[in-house]
Write an enzyme that holds these catalytic residues in place. Structure first.
Site, PDB file in Angstrom:
ATOM      1  N   SER A 105      19.533  25.254   6.791  1.00 45.40           N
ATOM      2  CA  SER A 105      20.273  24.185   7.563  1.00 45.40           C
ATOM      3  C   SER A 105      19.055  23.778   8.334  1.00 45.40           C
ATOM      4  CB  SER A 105      20.883  24.484   8.810  1.00 45.40           C
ATOM      5  OG  SER A 105      20.636  25.664   9.130  1.00 45.40           O
ATOM      6  N   LYS A 125      31.709  22.399  12.359  1.00 42.39           N
ATOM      7  CA  LYS A 125      30.296  21.204  12.318  1.00 42.39           C
ATOM      8  C   LYS A 125      31.186  20.399  11.977  1.00 42.39           C
ATOM      9  CE  LYS A 125      27.202  24.822  11.770  1.00 42.39           C
ATOM     10  NZ  LYS A 125      27.513  25.705  12.698  1.00 42.39           N
TER      11      LYS A 125
END
Length: 410
Positions: A189, A248
């Site tokens: 990420s 998320k």
């Protein structure tokens, strides 16, 4: 003895290194996402645009998700009432695990209170139950995975990031018949790069190792039904354990694993971080389950997400902003200095109403500090133009280097 001074000095060291973390007081808006209200002080609020959300698809503000949470709260109450061992399985939690098992085409799933806990609990438990297990862990794995490896007390070997030759050398060198667990992420990420999942699976088969993949930053966003990069690449069925988050792409809270019934039952029965933790509350589980159902058929939303990401990257690059190239939805803007990173973040918020948190050590290595932008399907073309103009002005004002002469801001 003045114990408090040790804590003050520890925090002061962070300030000296310009990496003391300040949390902006924000009020997210379900109706106007990605806009939010920033509490600038006790009396003043200002509307800003959040450009670094992990709610990648905006599921946290979806009307059906909100309605599911409200209905469950009215029906079951706010809390879970205790651990699942004490209070039993609440209905929404059972439904959620069924939805997740179906999403990943696995026999079973197990939900935890966060993605961090699911990695810690699952990796440590799975490895510790295998005799003399060797854990092979990617060098850039998330902190939660690192902690899971440590907690297992098994021997670990770190392979260079996405380096298949190094991974194979470590597999080949292990004692024949020794259990091995390969632990890696599908999408990293901070840089936004993607693992060579097919090749890792092939090595695992060749050398008889288990595979554990973290799809936290990919679930909801990739694959025909949003199951992640492994689904997109056609190898999901060949992964032994899939770990993901509900916080998320699904816009809620919690983490989970999906695997065979034998693996899931073993983790459920042996992991202290699961056994002794209060269960996910029914309203949260109901909201997450509804988000998973929506995402399974949200092809248009995923396409819109990728389109807005591409537009954001293109606009920033054309303006000379140093975006780190990658094939994912992560937009890392490289600065390379903690103090300058914080200065850029502060100016974007104060002057332009653009909220992007600085990413500093230990999240990333020193000298690679950055702003991490994560556009959603709800960041319009107009908002992208405003972002580019704000970034250009900030770069010029602070004196940050452009990758080439910047275009005039519109």
């Amino acid at each position: 003895m003045d114990y408090s001074r040790y804590f003050v000095e520890a925090t002061d060291r962070l300030r000296d290194e310009r990496r003391y973390r300040v949390f902006a007081p924000l009020e997210r808006s379900a109706e106007r996402f990605p806009r939010a209200l920033w509490r600038r002080n006790e009396t003043e609020k200002r509307e800003i645009v959040v450009w670094c959300p992990n709610d990648y698809l905006g599921m946290g503000r979806h009307p059906r998700v909100i309605a599911a949470m409200q209905e469950a709260a009215g029906r079951y109450g706010a809390g879970a009432g205790g651990t699942r061992n004490i209070s039993g399985n609440n209905g929404p939690l059972v439904d959620l695990e069924a939805e997740l098992a179906d999403l990943h085409r696995k026999e079973a799933a197990l939900v935890f209170t966060s993605g961090w806990i699911s990695n810690l609990a699952a990796i440590s438990t799975i490895a510790s139950l295998l005799p003399d297990c060797l854990i092979l862990s990617d060098a850039l794995n998330h902190n939660s995975m690192i902690e899971g490896v440590r907690r297992s007390q098994c021997e670990k070997q770190i392979f260079r990031h996405n380096d298949l030759a190094h991974l194979e050398a470590l597999l080949k060198a292990r004692r024949p018949g020794r259990p091995a667990l390969i632990v890696f992420e599908s999408l990293y990420s901070m840089d936004g790069d993607i693992a060579p999942i097919r090749a890792i699976v092939d090595l695992a088969k060749k050398y008889d190792a288990l595979t554990y993949i973290d799809e936290v930053h990919a679930v909801g966003l990739y694959g025909a039904r949003g199951a992640g990069i492994a689904e997109r690449d056609g190898v999901m069925d060949e992964i032994d354990i899939v770990e993901g988050t509900l916080a998320k792409g699904f816009g809620s809270l919690g983490g989970y694993i999906a695997a065979s019934k034998a693996i899931v039952d073993a983790v459920r029965s042996h992991a202290p971080a699961f056994i002794f933790t209060t269960a996910l509350p029914p309203p949260v589980a109901a909201a997450a389950a509804e988000a998973v159902r929506i995402v399974k058929t949200a092809d248009a939303l995923r396409a819109r997400h990728q389109l807005q990401v591409a537009k954001t990257k293109a606009g920033l690059r054309e303006a000379g902003i140093p975006v780190l190239a990658n094939p994912s939805h992560i937009v890392p803007v490289m600065i390379g200095d903690a103090e300058l990173c914080k200065a850029a973040s502060d100016r974007l918020l104060e002057r332009h109403g653009v909220y992007i948190q600085p990413i500093n050590y230990p999240t990333v290595a020193r000298g690679t500090e950055r702003l991490r932008i994560t556009p959603t399907p709800h960041h319009s073309d107009e908002l992208i133009k405003e972002l580019v103009a704000a970034m250009v002005e900030t770069w010029r004002e602070i004196g940050l280097p452009f990758e080439r002469p910047a275009m005039a801001a519109e």
